[in-house]
Design a protein around this motif. Structure first.
Motif, PDB file in Angstrom:
ATOM      1  N   GLY A 109       2.204  65.283  -8.596  1.00  0.00           N
ATOM      2  CA  GLY A 109       3.427  65.817  -9.193  1.00  0.00           C
ATOM      3  C   GLY A 109       4.624  65.663  -8.272  1.00  0.00           C
ATOM      4  N   ALA A 110       4.416  65.871  -6.982  1.00  0.00           N
ATOM      5  CA  ALA A 110       5.509  65.719  -6.026  1.00  0.00           C
ATOM      6  C   ALA A 110       5.985  64.277  -5.973  1.00  0.00           C
ATOM      7  N   LEU A 111       5.061  63.339  -6.017  1.00  0.00           N
ATOM      8  CA  LEU A 111       5.448  61.922  -6.001  1.00  0.00           C
ATOM      9  C   LEU A 111       6.159  61.530  -7.294  1.00  0.00           C
ATOM     10  N   ALA A 112       5.696  62.067  -8.434  1.00  0.00           N
ATOM     11  CA  ALA A 112       6.365  61.793  -9.704  1.00  0.00           C
ATOM     12  C   ALA A 112       7.778  62.388  -9.702  1.00  0.00           C
ATOM     13  N   TYR A 113       7.928  63.564  -9.113  1.00  0.00           N
ATOM     14  CA  TYR A 113       9.238  64.189  -9.000  1.00  0.00           C
ATOM     15  C   TYR A 113      10.167  63.344  -8.138  1.00  0.00           C
ATOM     16  N   LEU A 114       9.633  62.814  -7.046  1.00  0.00           N
ATOM     17  CA  LEU A 114      10.437  62.009  -6.129  1.00  0.00           C
ATOM     18  C   LEU A 114      10.970  60.756  -6.820  1.00  0.00           C
ATOM     19  N   GLU A 115      10.194  60.188  -7.722  1.00  0.00           N
ATOM     20  CA  GLU A 115      10.622  58.979  -8.427  1.00  0.00           C
ATOM     21  C   GLU A 115      11.796  59.253  -9.364  1.00  0.00           C
ATOM     22  N   THR A 116      11.984  60.506  -9.788  1.00  0.00           N
ATOM     23  CA  THR A 116      13.085  60.828 -10.702  1.00  0.00           C
ATOM     24  C   THR A 116      14.405  61.052  -9.985  1.00  0.00           C
ATOM     25  N   LEU A 117      14.373  61.151  -8.662  1.00  0.00           N
ATOM     26  CA  LEU A 117      15.590  61.452  -7.904  1.00  0.00           C
ATOM     27  C   LEU A 117      16.410  60.202  -7.654  1.00  0.00           C
ATOM     28  N   PRO A 118      17.743  60.332  -7.729  1.00  0.00           N
ATOM     29  CA  PRO A 118      18.601  59.189  -7.405  1.00  0.00           C
ATOM     30  C   PRO A 118      18.715  59.018  -5.894  1.00  0.00           C
ATOM     31  N   GLU A 119      19.179  57.855  -5.478  1.00  0.00           N
ATOM     32  CA  GLU A 119      19.390  57.599  -4.048  1.00  0.00           C
ATOM     33  C   GLU A 119      20.654  58.309  -3.605  1.00  0.00           C
ATOM     34  N   PRO A 120      20.774  58.831  -2.445  1.00  0.00           N
ATOM     35  CA  PRO A 120      19.728  59.143  -1.473  1.00  0.00           C
ATOM     36  C   PRO A 120      18.869  60.277  -2.010  1.00  0.00           C
ATOM     37  N   ARG A 121      17.602  60.170  -1.810  1.00  0.00           N
ATOM     38  CA  ARG A 121      16.655  61.125  -2.379  1.00  0.00           C
ATOM     39  C   ARG A 121      16.610  62.407  -1.552  1.00  0.00           C
ATOM     40  N   VAL A 122      17.096  63.480  -2.153  1.00  0.00           N
ATOM     41  CA  VAL A 122      17.063  64.805  -1.537  1.00  0.00           C
ATOM     42  C   VAL A 122      16.177  65.672  -2.427  1.00  0.00           C
ATOM     43  N   ALA A 123      15.001  66.012  -1.922  1.00  0.00           N
ATOM     44  CA  ALA A 123      14.047  66.812  -2.691  1.00  0.00           C
ATOM     45  C   ALA A 123      14.388  68.283  -2.518  1.00  0.00           C
ATOM     46  N   ARG A 124      14.532  69.001  -3.629  1.00  0.00           N
ATOM     47  CA  ARG A 124      14.815  70.428  -3.597  1.00  0.00           C
ATOM     48  C   ARG A 124      13.590  71.167  -4.116  1.00  0.00           C
ATOM     49  N   LEU A 125      13.031  72.005  -3.252  1.00  0.00           N
ATOM     50  CA  LEU A 125      11.833  72.762  -3.615  1.00  0.00           C
ATOM     51  C   LEU A 125      12.219  74.221  -3.831  1.00  0.00           C
TER      52      LEU A 125
END
Length: 132
Positions: A81-97
């Motif tokens: 799920g985390a990897l699938a979430y990362l693929e939806t983020l635009p560049e630059p990828r900033v993951a918000r948890l």
């Protein structure tokens, strides 16, 4: 021969220090009461009753260790799920948890490390401000 007169030792100037500290205390008490107060005719906004929800771009980690992406529970493993979430983020990828406070800490750390290893530029943990 004259008898030596006893020399008096000078005491420490503690009374002077006490007076200065006392005057500073009085100054700050008076300055605080003189400070202008808000206009009494204005009623401030109360946000205690507002319903809060996760930002749409955040990955929610629940108390049970499950993931929620865009309000939908992720059926697979949290890592997938985390990897699938990362693929939806635009560049630059900033993951918000957005992490539940009862979520397993080991899971949060492993997901954050996995997101960084998979290409997230930054991993940001979202939380709430403490009420004072």
């Amino acid at each position: 021969m004259r008898a030596a007169t006893p020399t008096r030792s000078k005491g420490e100037p503690t009374i002077g220090l006490i007076n200065i500290v006392f005057l500073m205390l009085i100054f700050f008490l008076i300055a605080g009461t003189i400070a202008p107060s808000p206009d009494p005719s204005v009623t401030l906004v109360s946000i205690a009753e507002l319903e809060t929800r996760a930002p749409p771009e955040a990955l929610v980690i629940t108390a049970e260790g499950g993931l929620r992406i865009d309000g939908i529970d992720w059926p697979d493993t949290p890592e997938a799920g985390a990897l699938a979430y990362l693929e939806t983020l635009p560049e630059p990828r900033v993951a918000r948890l957005l992490v539940d406070r009862a979520a397993p800490a080991a899971l949060v750390v492993s997901l954050a490390e996995g997101l960084r290893g998979a290409g997230a530029e930054r991993v940001v943990l979202l939380g709430e401000r403490a009420l004072e």
